[in-house]
Scaffold this motif. Structure first.
Motif, mmCIF file in Angstrom:
data_model
loop_
_atom_site.group_PDB
_atom_site.id
_atom_site.type_symbol
_atom_site.label_atom_id
_atom_site.label_comp_id
_atom_site.label_asym_id
_atom_site.label_seq_id
_atom_site.Cartn_x
_atom_site.Cartn_y
_atom_site.Cartn_z
ATOM 1 N N UNK A 82 0.845 -1.181 0.000
ATOM 2 C CA UNK A 82 0.000 0.000 0.000
ATOM 3 C C UNK A 82 0.880 1.230 0.000
ATOM 4 N N UNK A 83 0.646 2.109 0.952
ATOM 5 C CA UNK A 83 1.453 3.325 1.072
ATOM 6 C C UNK A 83 2.669 3.118 1.967
ATOM 7 N N UNK A 84 2.756 2.005 2.665
ATOM 8 C CA UNK A 84 3.834 1.778 3.634
ATOM 9 C C UNK A 84 5.068 1.181 2.960
ATOM 10 N N UNK A 85 6.210 1.839 3.206
ATOM 11 C CA UNK A 85 7.493 1.308 2.744
ATOM 12 C C UNK A 85 8.085 0.535 3.912
ATOM 13 N N UNK A 86 8.523 -0.684 3.648
ATOM 14 C CA UNK A 86 9.080 -1.521 4.700
ATOM 15 C C UNK A 86 10.549 -1.789 4.402
ATOM 16 N N UNK A 87 11.366 -1.775 5.455
ATOM 17 C CA UNK A 87 12.797 -2.011 5.330
ATOM 18 C C UNK A 87 13.187 -3.246 6.117
ATOM 19 N N UNK A 88 14.256 -3.892 5.657
ATOM 20 C CA UNK A 88 14.783 -5.052 6.370
ATOM 21 C C UNK A 88 16.285 -4.854 6.501
ATOM 22 N N UNK A 89 16.852 -5.362 7.556
ATOM 23 C CA UNK A 89 18.278 -5.265 7.808
ATOM 24 C C UNK A 89 19.049 -5.811 6.604
ATOM 25 N N UNK A 101 23.821 -11.409 4.027
ATOM 26 C CA UNK A 101 24.683 -12.495 4.508
ATOM 27 C C UNK A 101 23.988 -13.425 5.488
ATOM 28 N N UNK A 102 22.846 -12.990 6.005
ATOM 29 C CA UNK A 102 22.118 -13.829 6.947
ATOM 30 C C UNK A 102 22.730 -13.861 8.336
ATOM 31 N N UNK A 103 23.701 -12.988 8.626
ATOM 32 C CA UNK A 103 24.365 -13.030 9.921
ATOM 33 C C UNK A 103 23.638 -12.239 10.994
ATOM 34 N N UNK A 104 22.687 -11.407 10.631
ATOM 35 C CA UNK A 104 21.914 -10.647 11.612
ATOM 36 C C UNK A 104 20.717 -11.501 12.035
#
Length: 96
Positions: A6-13, A19-22
């Motif tokens: 929708x209008x929401x922007x989502x972020x991911x580490x 690398x999958x280390x977080x």
């Protein structure tokens, strides 16, 4: 940017994504991140000792940067002078 819904922007580490280390793989809404940052800044500005500490640190950084620039300028000037002396010596035939 991770995605939009929708209008929401989502972020991911990015460390998690690349690398999958977080260990935190969930995504967060950008507007919520921005609100948390702004709220934190507002709270920080309400505390004069924190503002004073920030100003002091910023002034120290500026003084350090000015000293670094001055040292670099002196080193450049010395190198330029040495090159000019060497060129004059070469032109005069004193350096073989």
């Amino acid at each position: 940017m991770h995605d939009t819904r929708g209008d929401a922007v989502r972020l991911k580490c990015s460390t998690f994504r690349e690398s999958g280390t977080c260990p935190k793989g969930r995504s967060c809404r950008l507007d919520q991140i921005q609100r948390a940052v702004i709220d934190g800044l507002i709270e920080g500005l309400k505390k004069p000792d924190l503002v004073a500490a920030f100003i002091e640190a910023a002034q120290k950084d500026r003084r350090t940067a000015a000293k670094t620039r001055a040292t670099a300028a002196r080193d450049r000037d010395r190198a330029t002078a040495a090159i000019e002396r060497l060129q004059k010596s070469l032109n005069a035939g004193r350096v073989v």
